[in-house]
Design an enzyme around this catalytic site. Structure first.
Site, PDB file in Angstrom:
ATOM      1  N   ASP A 339     -18.421 -10.117  -1.436  1.00 36.38           N
ATOM      2  CA  ASP A 339     -19.613  -9.936  -0.609  1.00 36.38           C
ATOM      3  C   ASP A 339     -19.921 -11.182   0.217  1.00 36.38           C
ATOM      4  O   ASP A 339     -19.505 -12.282  -0.111  1.00 36.38           O
ATOM      5  CB  ASP A 339     -20.824  -9.595  -1.489  1.00 36.38           C
ATOM      6  CG  ASP A 339     -21.050 -10.623  -2.584  1.00 36.38           C
ATOM      7  OD1 ASP A 339     -20.061 -11.043  -3.208  1.00 36.38           O
ATOM      8  OD2 ASP A 339     -22.205 -11.021  -2.809  1.00 36.38           O
ATOM      9  N   GLU A 340     -20.613 -10.937   1.308  1.00 34.71           N
ATOM     10  CA  GLU A 340     -21.257 -11.989   2.088  1.00 34.71           C
ATOM     11  C   GLU A 340     -20.320 -13.105   2.539  1.00 34.71           C
ATOM     12  O   GLU A 340     -20.676 -14.278   2.456  1.00 34.71           O
ATOM     13  CB  GLU A 340     -22.435 -12.592   1.288  1.00 34.71           C
ATOM     14  CG  GLU A 340     -23.485 -11.568   0.942  1.00 34.71           C
ATOM     15  CD  GLU A 340     -24.706 -12.165   0.242  1.00 34.71           C
ATOM     16  OE1 GLU A 340     -25.823 -11.782   0.602  1.00 34.71           O
ATOM     17  OE2 GLU A 340     -24.537 -13.012  -0.678  1.00 34.71           O
TER      18      GLU A 340
END
Lengths: 570, 550
Positions: A339-340
């Protein structure tokens, strides 16, 4: 299906009638449940008897825990006067002398732990439980020891205490049960703040009491690296908060064994290539933009720092680290997170840029290569790879077909993931994040609230529909879901109160599914009314407290003792 | 003030000073100083009161047991070398300024609000010569001991500060620095209350506002009225006996905390109907939304002379259990419909020829006369002033709760006030709806962060001539969704926010406050209070690096 429907119809009037007198407080509520109105009690020499040849050690241990809790639980029925209201019923109750436990003929006898760590779509958790009002013995039967374990959990929760006597008011009871979804998890971040092993074990116990099946262990992140890795002992030696705040290989083995014996598989997440700054303490050469300022340009939260995905030595390092950790994990699932990721972090990293030029590839190429590399390691270790949804939806990373996608940003992303034909688990921030609503944790942001405001109430989590916006053909892609606790503002001090009893909402969403045993929809306008869920959840909360878990009160005790009198319209 | 500001800025640069609340005048140096292994506190007061001696031994024992490492990367392990060359403090000398009366901390803490002496002066030289703590009262000495106890860290077996010499002259900006706990919606054992009192004293709070009873349960055993608890408590184990009360009040007093008991009247009294149905109108009437702000409905029959007598008698008996000069008779959220539909109340009104408001006035005058006869000054919730026209003594203390905007109106009526506004200080907000069959959020959303509480200005919209009316403020925990399970984590460290606002005065800087609040939270945890983490520990060890703009 037809017979289940018929049974459901039969159950409806009985269940309604029983609610008037006493709610049977099972959580999650079984898929098929029939109750009567006769009192039943356990005889003083009540025994749980296992009629299985050569029973595995963890089955006997589970039985002995059940037997011991039948003595130590002191939870009294939530009613005015508590157990004294039932004195007469208890006196004349039908006496049970034993619970007889058997496997269906021909079933193979394996450890609970073995059954628990089978592939997620091959587990059998079903069981049948009968509490008679004319015979002296209750019966529990299943196809697997894991099913027996689920049934034992249900059995324990049938009883109230009256001065040491355990009784129920709604015999006879017939339960035929199995989960709607195999993946029912809790995602736990032990990097932002550390939790001692004992907190994790207590949480596993409580998880097993609501039949959760997976601990998704977000063990490391940018803030600290508490996992001891044999191949790279420096990772935790330099990246943990302190030497005391490390999970040793023995700790991990113990936690996983403890979980598996309780029907809980462990999916370890090694979040990468983002969320890895803590690695730079030991291996600065593998991290781009470590703690670079301003962090908000390079990361979603401080400190910034990501693996140098374009570097072949970093790829080799990631391969070795994943492999070393995968070697120690008995389960069939493992996550590489994902993620991210922040592109600017790499764009401003000289080494990454020069690696890209040298190899004549783009950042997205490098990202794809990284994802393939770590997924390959996971697959080579016989495990199903998990990945966070933005890696698929934002970065279009070429994941292998059997990848399980953790949908987290919003519940609406589930449909996009399903469109690609990928398996998914639900972990949407707008329903399931246990940390939301406690205000801003960043400094110098006076009146900032949490990014995922508001607080996700148990009612909100409970209202989740796992099939929303999916076609019936896509239903089979949904393995289940999990509620996560991100630990920026949590630690051992508030672990129990911030997760319990809210985490139980997710447990019922994915065990019971979309329909209650009476056939009605679990998700309806009055889904969180006392009659449907609140009375049972109050009961679970008091049982958790009785067993030493600091679950918060959902209401004044006045309300808990008077189901229905604190509804909005009562 | 300018001098203080400059000194404080300097102290922050050196980085570690962790006092909470921040002293009003503070000078620190940059020398290391450790406590000698035979460090002792010497009380230079003839016939020192025993609660002062106890406070000294508690301080000494915390110095040893805190074992708090500095909140820096490495936790101060590298301070070792510096400490080998540092001075070593052998003695803290504690004395009263000449001519001061020698009274116990407990007595001083229970003086009328506004007349207590909490100031102190603390000097800690860096060369190892004796430190001195002086004050005009033993209560001031307690506050100074509390400050002394927050100055020290531990590393490599040494207890030390890196900021000697330290010179502090301190006194609170406001006398009422409180915390309110509701023990009726859910019950809290005595041990939880005592632990909370300890934590309160560590941030120099002065007032425990005990909302002991409400409509849900009556856990207070009142001599002469024991049936209220025996029939109205959740169960017999969930009762505060007179001995428990004595214990709690003494424990608080010895820690510089006065206990203001609240018997909320005439609303919030449904549970009295369990023992005395004759005194309660609309008891558990349905739908509760018509008759009360939350279930169960039920209010004292204010128009009934018998009920008025009963209430006055009850309040007198409660007053005799509590040594404080303050006693709250509550008075929030009175519901008119409950009385309109109560045949008895209507008959009583008809018989006396009174309106409902007149009856409320008579009722309130009677109850206040009863507690004044016991030497108490009444406190009331703001509606008694702003929504009802009841006769109140000039010295009545008014608790503002509905909104911070209402303080000015109370001050305009020339009443002394305590700030407890729901929009800044309610610790229970933001946890979602607790009413069944409703998916709404909490009525006072959002969650009140420590930052929000910290920005509160006690004198906002209050003229200079009215400023003296502001006694201080309190953070409050209503316990519909709380119990012993989450008491510490929902209260701490957030409740420390207002403790600093009302001790140090408003206008504190949030950026310099955050590392100090971390320090306090870590120290609370070392002392067994389950204060929550405000940030990842990574941030706590690196002040400033987790700001939104860092």
């Amino acid at each position: 299906m037809a017979s289940a429907l018929l049974l459901a119809r039969l159950v409806t009037p009985i269940l309604l009638a029983s609610f008037v007198q006493h709610a049977s407080g099972l959580w999650p509520i079984p898929r098929s449940l029939s109750t009567g109105a006769s009192a039943v009690k356990l005889s003083p020499d009540f025994v749980i008897r296992l009629d299985v040849p050569h029973p595995p050690e963890d089955v006997r241990a589970a039985m002995s825990r059940s037997q011991s809790r039948l003595h130590s639980d002191t939870f009294q029925r939530l009613a005015l006067g508590r157990s004294s209201a039932d004195t007469n019923a208890v006196k004349h109750a039908h006496v049970l002398t034993a619970l007889s436990i058997t496997l269906h003929p021909g079933s193979s006898v394996r450890d609970i732990a073995q059954e628990t760590t089978r592939a997620i779509d091959q587990k059998d958790e079903s069981y049948e439980l009968r509490i008679p009002i004319s015979q002296p013995e209750a019966t529990l039967i299943a196809n697997t020891t894991l099913g027996l374990f689920r049934g034992l959990t249900t059995f324990e929760h049938l009883w109230y205490d009256a001065n040491g006597t355990k009784y129920a008011l709604d015999g006879p009871i017939a339960i035929t049960d199995k989960p709607a979804f195999p993946y029912r998890g809790f995602s736990f971040d032990t990097s932002r703040n550390f939790y001692p092993v004992s907190d994790i074990l207590r949480t596993l116990d409580a998880m097993s009491w609501v039949k959760l099946s997976v601990l998704y262990w977000h063990i490391i992140d940018s803030q600290s690296f508490p996992l001891e890795v044999d191949a790279f002992p420096q990772l935790s030696a330099k990246g943990a908060y302190s030497p005391e705040e490390v999970y040793s290989r023995d700790d991990v083995r113990h936690i996983i064994q403890y979980a598996n014996e309780r029907g809980i598989d462990v999916v370890m997440e090694l979040d990468s290539p983002g969320h890895t700054t803590a690695i730079s303490a030991a291996f600065p050469e593998h991290i781009a933009c470590p703690a670079k300022s301003p962090w908000s340009k390079y990361a979603s939260e401080p400190p910034a720092g990501q693996l140098r995905i374009a570097s072949s030595s970093t790829l080799e390092f990631a391969r070795t680290m994943f492999s070393a950790i995968a070697d120690t994990l008995p389960g069939t699932m493992m996550s590489s997170g994902g993620d991210e990721v922040n592109l600017l972090c790499w764009e401003e990293d000289e080494q990454t840029m020069s690696d890209l030029v040298t190899r004549n590839i783009t950042i997205e190429d490098a990202l794809n290569e990284f994802v393939q590399t770590v997924q390959d390691v996971i697959i080579q270790h016989g495990k199903t790879p998990f990945i966070k949804s933005d890696m698929v939806l934002t970065h279009n990373a070429p994941v292998v077909n059997n990848t399980v996608v953790v949908v987290w940003q919003t519940s609406e992303d589930a449909a996009s993931v399903a469109e690609r034909g990928l398996h998914l688990i639900h972990q949407p921030s707008n329903y399931f994040y246990l940390d939301c609503g406690a205000g801003e944790w960043l400094g110098n942001d006076v009146l900032g609230n949490s990014w995922c405001d508001p607080f996700k109430t148990w009612q909100r989590a409970y209202s989740f529909d796992p099939y929303a916006n999916l076609t019936t053909e896509q239903y089979s892609l949904v393995l289940g879901g999990q509620m996560p606790l991100w630990s920026e503002q949590s630690s051992p001090e508030n672990l129990d109160p911030i997760i319990w009893p809210r985490l139980a909402a997710g447990a019922e969403v994915f065990w019971t599914g979309t329909a209650l045993p009476d056939g009605s929809s679990r998700i309806s306008a009055n889904t969180t009314s006392t009659a449907q869920a609140l009375a049972r959840l109050n009961e679970l909360r008091y049982r958790l407290v009785d067993r030493g878990v600091n679950a918060i009160a959902l209401q004044p005790k006045w309300c808990a003792l008077r189901p229905g009198e604190c509804d909005l319209d009562s | 003030m300018r001098l203080i500001a400059v000194l404080f800025a300097v102290a922050h640069v050196s980085g570690v000073l962790a006092l909470w609340p921040l002293p009003r005048s503070l000078e620190t140096g940059t020398n290391a100083l450790k406590l000698a292994s035979n460090f002792d506190v010497q009380i230079d007061i003839p016939h020192a009161p025993s609660d002062l001696k106890d406070a000294v031994s508690r301080t000494k024992s915390l110095l040893k047991s805190d074992k708090l490492g500095r909140l820096v990367v490495g936790r101060g392990a590298s301070d070792h070398n510096t400490l080998q060359r540092s001075g070593s403090l052998r003695t803290l000398r504690v004395s009263l300024t000449p001519g001061s009366p020698v009274r116990s901390i407990t007595e001083e803490a229970r003086l009328a609000i506004g007349t207590r002496s909490e100031g102190y002066t603390l000097q800690i030289p860096s060369d190892g010569s004796s430190a001195t703590l002086t004050a005009n009262s033993t209560l001031g000495l307690l506050r100074g001991l509390t400050t002394f106890g927050q100055l020290w860290y531990e590393a490599s077996g040494e207890i030390y500060t890196m900021e000697a010499p330290v010179s502090i002259t301190d006194s609170p900006a406001f006398p009422f620095r409180g915390f309110m706990l509701d023990t009726s919606r859910n019950f809290f054992p005595v041990a939880d209350i005592k632990r909370t009192l300890d934590a309160m004293s560590w941030v120099k709070m002065s007032q425990f506002h005990w909302h002991v009873v409400d409509s849900q349960s009556f856990p207070l055993e009142v001599p002469g009225y024991t049936e209220l608890a025996s029939k109205g408590a959740y169960d017999s184990s969930m009762v505060y006996s007179p001995k428990d009360v004595e214990d709690i009040v003494a424990y608080a007093g010895a820690r510089g905390i006065d206990v203001m008991i609240e018997i909320d009247t005439p609303g919030h009294t449904a549970i009295i109907s369990a023992a005395h149905p004759e005194h309660i109108a609309c008891a558990q009437e349905s739908p509760w939304t018509t008759f009360a702000n939350e279930p169960p409905a039920g209010q004292l029959r204010i128009a009934s002379p018998a009920t008025t007598n009963f209430t006055a008698g009850l309040l007198s008996a409660v007053a005799r259990m509590f040594p404080s000069s303050l006693l709250s008779t509550g008075g929030d959220e009175l519901n008119t419909e409950c009385y309109v539909q109560d045949a008895e109340t209507q008959a009583d009104l008809k018989a006396s020829g009174q309106t409902l408001e007149q009856a409320l006035d008579v009722f309130t005058r009677a109850t206040h006369a009863a507690i004044r006869a016991e030497g108490k000054t009444p406190a009331v919730w703001e509606e008694m002033v702003l929504e009802h026209n009841v006769t109140l003594g000039n010295d009545t203390v008014v608790m503002v709760w509905i909104s911070s905007a209402n303080a000015a109106a109370v001050a305009a009526r020339n009443f002394r006030l305590v700030h407890g506004p729901s929009d800044y200080f309610y610790l229970d907000c933001g946890a979602g709806e607790w009413i069944g069959d409703d998916v709404a959020n909490s009525w006072c959303d959002p969650f009140k962060t420590w930052q929000k509480s910290y920005t509160f200005d006690p004198l906002a919209n209050i003229s200079a001539s009215q400023a003296h009316l502001v006694l201080g403020g309190e953070q409050l925990l209503w316990t519909e969704q709380s119990g012993p399970e989450n008491l510490d984590s929902i209260v701490w460290p957030r409740a420390a926010s207002s403790a600093e606002v009302f001790w140090s005065g408003p206008g504190g800087d949030l950026n310099t406050a955050l590392p100090r609040l971390h320090d306090l939270a870590f120290r609370l945890r070392q002392r067994g209070v389950k204060a929550i983490q405000l940030q990842p520990m990574w941030c706590a060890l690196r002040p400033g690096q987790c700001n939104i703009d860092s």
